[in-house]
Design a protein around this motif. Structure first.
Motif, PDB file in Angstrom:
ATOM      1  N   SER A  12      23.295  -3.327  12.180  1.00 23.81           N
ATOM      2  CA  SER A  12      23.106  -2.633  13.454  1.00 23.81           C
ATOM      3  C   SER A  12      21.632  -2.606  13.797  1.00 23.81           C
ATOM      4  CB  SER A  12      23.652  -1.202  13.358  1.00 23.81           C
ATOM      5  OG  SER A  12      23.508  -0.540  14.595  1.00 23.81           O
ATOM      6  N   TYR A  13      21.319  -2.797  15.074  1.00 32.26           N
ATOM      7  CA  TYR A  13      19.929  -2.821  15.533  1.00 32.26           C
ATOM      8  C   TYR A  13      19.455  -1.413  15.859  1.00 32.26           C
ATOM      9  CZ  TYR A  13      15.852  -3.789  18.455  1.00 32.26           C
ATOM     10  OH  TYR A  13      14.586  -3.815  18.973  1.00 32.26           O
ATOM     11  N   SER A  14      18.257  -1.084  15.435  1.00 29.63           N
ATOM     12  CA  SER A  14      17.654   0.198  15.764  1.00 29.63           C
ATOM     13  C   SER A  14      16.870   0.069  17.065  1.00 29.63           C
ATOM     14  CB  SER A  14      16.713   0.655  14.641  1.00 29.63           C
ATOM     15  OG  SER A  14      15.952   1.765  15.074  1.00 29.63           O
ATOM     16  N   TYR A  21      16.390  -3.356  11.569  1.00 23.85           N
ATOM     17  CA  TYR A  21      17.851  -3.402  11.539  1.00 23.85           C
ATOM     18  C   TYR A  21      18.347  -2.616  10.338  1.00 23.85           C
ATOM     19  CZ  TYR A  21      17.663  -7.194  14.963  1.00 23.85           C
ATOM     20  OH  TYR A  21      17.445  -7.938  16.089  1.00 23.85           O
ATOM     21  N   ILE A 153      29.840  -3.534  15.303  1.00 22.79           N
ATOM     22  CA  ILE A 153      28.501  -3.135  14.871  1.00 22.79           C
ATOM     23  C   ILE A 153      27.458  -4.098  15.419  1.00 22.79           C
ATOM     24  CG2 ILE A 153      26.983  -2.980  12.852  1.00 22.79           C
ATOM     25  CD1 ILE A 153      29.379  -1.820  11.353  1.00 22.79           C
ATOM     26  N   ASN A 156      27.371  -3.740  19.518  1.00 29.19           N
ATOM     27  CA  ASN A 156      27.043  -2.446  20.113  1.00 29.19           C
ATOM     28  C   ASN A 156      25.883  -1.806  19.382  1.00 29.19           C
ATOM     29  OD1 ASN A 156      29.216  -2.485  21.979  1.00 29.19           O
ATOM     30  ND2 ASN A 156      30.614  -1.951  20.320  1.00 29.19           N
ATOM     31  N   PRO A 157      24.636  -2.065  19.817  1.00 26.54           N
ATOM     32  CA  PRO A 157      23.480  -1.490  19.155  1.00 26.54           C
ATOM     33  C   PRO A 157      23.544   0.029  19.185  1.00 26.54           C
ATOM     34  CG  PRO A 157      22.809  -3.191  20.704  1.00 26.54           C
ATOM     35  CD  PRO A 157      24.259  -2.910  20.962  1.00 26.54           C
ATOM     36  N   GLU A 158      23.064   0.640  18.073  1.00 30.90           N
ATOM     37  CA  GLU A 158      23.073   2.087  17.979  1.00 30.90           C
ATOM     38  C   GLU A 158      21.649   2.617  18.080  1.00 30.90           C
ATOM     39  OE1 GLU A 158      25.675   3.721  14.813  1.00 30.90           O
ATOM     40  OE2 GLU A 158      25.994   1.645  14.308  1.00 30.90           O
TER      41      GLU A 158
END
Length: 208
Positions: A12-14, A21, A153, A156-158
């Motif tokens: 997941s990308y921050s 990540y 995941i 859809n970046p979180e």
């Protein structure tokens, strides 16, 4: 010390840390998750290895390492995340050539990128998972399809917390232990694993 087998849940990308990540590892025979912050290049390399259909026109660094190793009959047998110091994970790559085993130190992101290419299992020690693992209660609405979870995941970046929380090395130093525990539960319930990892590290510092 007993070993615990891990699988990869996804990446997941921050949105709050440029170029950062979160690699999410699952406990195979349990429900704990191990979030590890990695760089953009390693995240790309791992994502490509997960997506078997993607074939780069030229070999990436980890593909080159695999080609080089295979040319000289070296195989990667397994990867072990063997140490955690100040929030940094240390790993070993267990290799074999002519029935002689060698242990090579590596960054965890590199070790996992290679493990995927060699279809090698990934392990960590139980005490590391006890210290750094995040327990996530089963969600009855979760899909059982691992591939769908990974797609979600990656696509859809979180957002892992607010910008001001990353202003210093210990953003939660002013919170009480009870507040930290509540914040950890909230972060885990929202699957904000990077934020949860930072809160977990603060709790570990106080309990050590």
């Amino acid at each position: 010390m007993s070993l615990v087998k891990l699988s990869i849940k996804g990446i997941s990308y921050s949105q709050t840390q440029n170029g950062a990540y979160a690699l999410i590892l699952n406990e195979v025979d349990g429900e704990r998750k191990l979030p590890i912050v990695i760089g953009a290049f390693e995240a790309q390399s791992i994502a490509i290895a997960l997506e078997k259909e993607i074939k780069p026109p030229r070999p990436l660094t980890h593909d080159l390492f695999k080609n080089f190793a295979e040319r000289f009959d070296i195989i990667v047998k397994q990867v072990i995340i063997h140490k955690l110091v100040d929030g940094v994970f240390y790993s070993s790559i267990i290799c074999e050539r002519d029935k002689i085993e060698e242990i090579i130190d590596a960054r965890t992101s590199d070790a996992i990128a290679l493990a995927l290419r060699f279809n090698a299992p990934i392990f960590t020690y139980k005490n590391i998972l006890d210290k750094a693992g995040i327990f996530l209660k089963a969600n009855p609405q979760e899909t059982d399809k691992d591939s769908q979870e990974i797609d979600d995941i990656l696509s859809n970046p979180e957002t892992f917390g607010n910008e001001d929380e990353h202003a210093n090395g210990r953003p939660y130093i002013k919170n009480s232990l009870q507040e930290l525990t509540e914040l950890l539960e909230q972060a885990v319930s929202h699957e904000d694993y990077e934020k949860a990892a930072k809160i977990r590290d603060e709790i570990s510092k106080r309990e050590s």
